[in-house]
Scaffold this active site. Structure first.
Site, PDB file in Angstrom:
ATOM      1  CG  LEU A   1      23.638   5.509 -57.804  1.00  0.00           C
ATOM      2  CD1 LEU A   1      23.907   4.939 -59.194  1.00  0.00           C
ATOM      3  CD2 LEU A   1      22.221   5.167 -57.355  1.00  0.00           C
ATOM      4  CB  CYS A   2      25.896   1.863 -52.408  1.00  0.00           C
ATOM      5  SG  CYS A   2      24.769   2.520 -51.175  1.00  0.00           S
ATOM      6  CB  THR A   3      29.102   2.258 -57.012  1.00  0.00           C
ATOM      7  OG1 THR A   3      30.273   2.160 -57.844  1.00  0.00           O
ATOM      8  CG2 THR A   3      28.062   3.100 -57.724  1.00  0.00           C
TER       9      THR A   3
ATOM     10  CG  LEU B   1      22.726   0.705 -56.515  1.00  0.00           C
ATOM     11  CD1 LEU B   1      23.707   1.759 -56.074  1.00  0.00           C
ATOM     12  CD2 LEU B   1      22.774  -0.472 -55.555  1.00  0.00           C
TER      13      LEU B   1
END
Length: 391
Positions: A318-320, A358
């Site tokens: 995930l982009c976190t 996401l």
């Protein structure tokens, strides 16, 4: 083989867990399966076949119970807040047992269902019992009516068929679990005497422990049944003849060890002298709100044939930066494409995760029975337009 990532549920292990728990409970008693732990249709139908009843707390869980073939008389509808339409729909489906948490909840069910249903009053005891993983009573809570409130105003809590007490979860020590049940039984005796009712059902909840996403085995409670039976003999001498019927609940103990998450490494690198492993799965597939620091972080055991290295960061896709399973941990030195396995995630795994976050695909769910793949499926997330009436 099957696509990854995948949650694999072993029905033989599920049956073994059920047998272990039944051996630990006094007889006669009923055992409710808490659907919140894992609502997979084959998991719940296997537990139905083993003799479990169903504890549900939403329209979705109720639909799953009915589709799995649970008799409506074996379903207990719980939850600290219920919409009118959910109560009405449950009654139309034939549900006759509800757990309520307040005079308002009791009046709501009576208003919508009249004499068709029986209500258990959930009690929030005065003090928590020791040894709990997550305290469910003895604190300000949406769960149950405070014991002091009930004792001070018993007329508000009449017209009940039984009591529902749940002190806490994930209690691994037998002495602590016995103390929890003893406190609940004594409290139930006080409430029954004060309200002036003969209980039909006394639901003592659960609290049975299980490992989560870590290597380990189920605890055993070798003398629990006889010790709890002795307490019941003292406080409710008619219980062996069914007055009241004694019930327990379990989710994690029944299902935790039946589930394994199988996922692949997508990328591997070094960053500032730290091994970085990016997997197909992260907080969207396991760990749920713990990934957002709403609960203690989950640091899963990763099983692999590769040797271990440290320090490592194990991350999801995930982009976190919050999507990590561990920082500064020891991890297997996998290569891109290698499989790793996370054990003991049959409870509070996939359905308790951040699947919509996401938009990555949900893992496949694979059911194994007798060593053979019996079923594969995947949850889908899609938006259904509302009709004008729903809007």
């Amino acid at each position: 083989m099957f696509e990854t990532p995948a949650y694999v549920y072993d029905l033989d292990e599920l049956r073994r867990s059920h047998a272990l728990l039944r051996q630990a409970l006094p007889s006669p008693s009923e055992l409710f399966y808490s659907f919140k732990a894992n609502p997979h249709p084959l998991v719940v139908s296997t537990l139905r076949d083993a003799g479990c009843r169903a504890e549900v707390c939403s329209p979705g869980e109720l639909a799953t119970a009915l589709e799995a073939g649970f008799p409506v008389e074996d379903i207990l509808y719980t939850g600290p807040g219920k919409r009118d339409r959910d109560v009405v729909d449950a009654v139309k489906a034939g549900v006759t047992w509800f757990s309520v948490d307040s005079p308002h909840g009791l009046a709501q069910v009576r208003r919508l269902a009249g004499s068709l249903v029986r209500c258990l009053l959930r009690v929030n005891d005065t003090t928590p019992a020791p040894g709990q993983g997550l305290t469910m009573t003895g604190v300000a809570s949406q769960f149950g009516a405070d014991l002091d409130w009930i004792l001070a105003a018993p007329k508000l809590f009449q017209d009940i068929a039984g009591l529902h007490l749940y002190m806490g979860t994930n209690v691994s020590e037998e002495d602590s679990l016995v103390a929890q049940f003893e406190q609940s039984i004594r409290t139930a005796r006080r409430v029954a005497d004060r309200v002036g009712t003969d209980l039909e059902v006394l639901d003592l909840g659960g609290g049975f422990a299980a490992p989560f996403a870590r290597a380990g085995t189920l605890p055993t409670y070798p003398t629990l049944a006889e010790r709890v039976a002795a307490i019941l003999d003292r406080e409710f001498p008619g219980w062996r003849a069914g007055s009241p019927r004694i019930a327990f609940e379990s989710g994690r103990y029944l299902t935790a060890t039946c589930g394994t998450l199988v996922t692949r490494a997508l990328d591997v690198k070094m960053s500032q002298d730290t091994h970085i492993y990016v997997l197909e799965s992260g907080i969207n597939h396991l760990g749920g709100m713990s990934g957002l620091r709403r609960l203690p972080p989950v640091v899963p055991t990763l099983l692999s044939d590769r040797p271990s290295v440290t320090p490592a960061i194990v991350a999801g896709p995930l982009c976190t930066p919050l999507d990590t399973w561990g920082r500064g941990v020891t991890a297997p030195d996998v290569r891109p494409g290698d499989l790793v396995r996370v054990p003991n995630v049959g409870a509070y795994g996939l359905s308790a995760s951040l699947l919509a976050f996401l938009g990555h695909p949900a893992p496949v769910e694979v059911v194994v029975d007798g060593g053979r793949i019996a079923h594969t499926s995947r949850l889908t997330l899609h938006r259904t337009p509302l009709s004008a009436e729903q809007e």
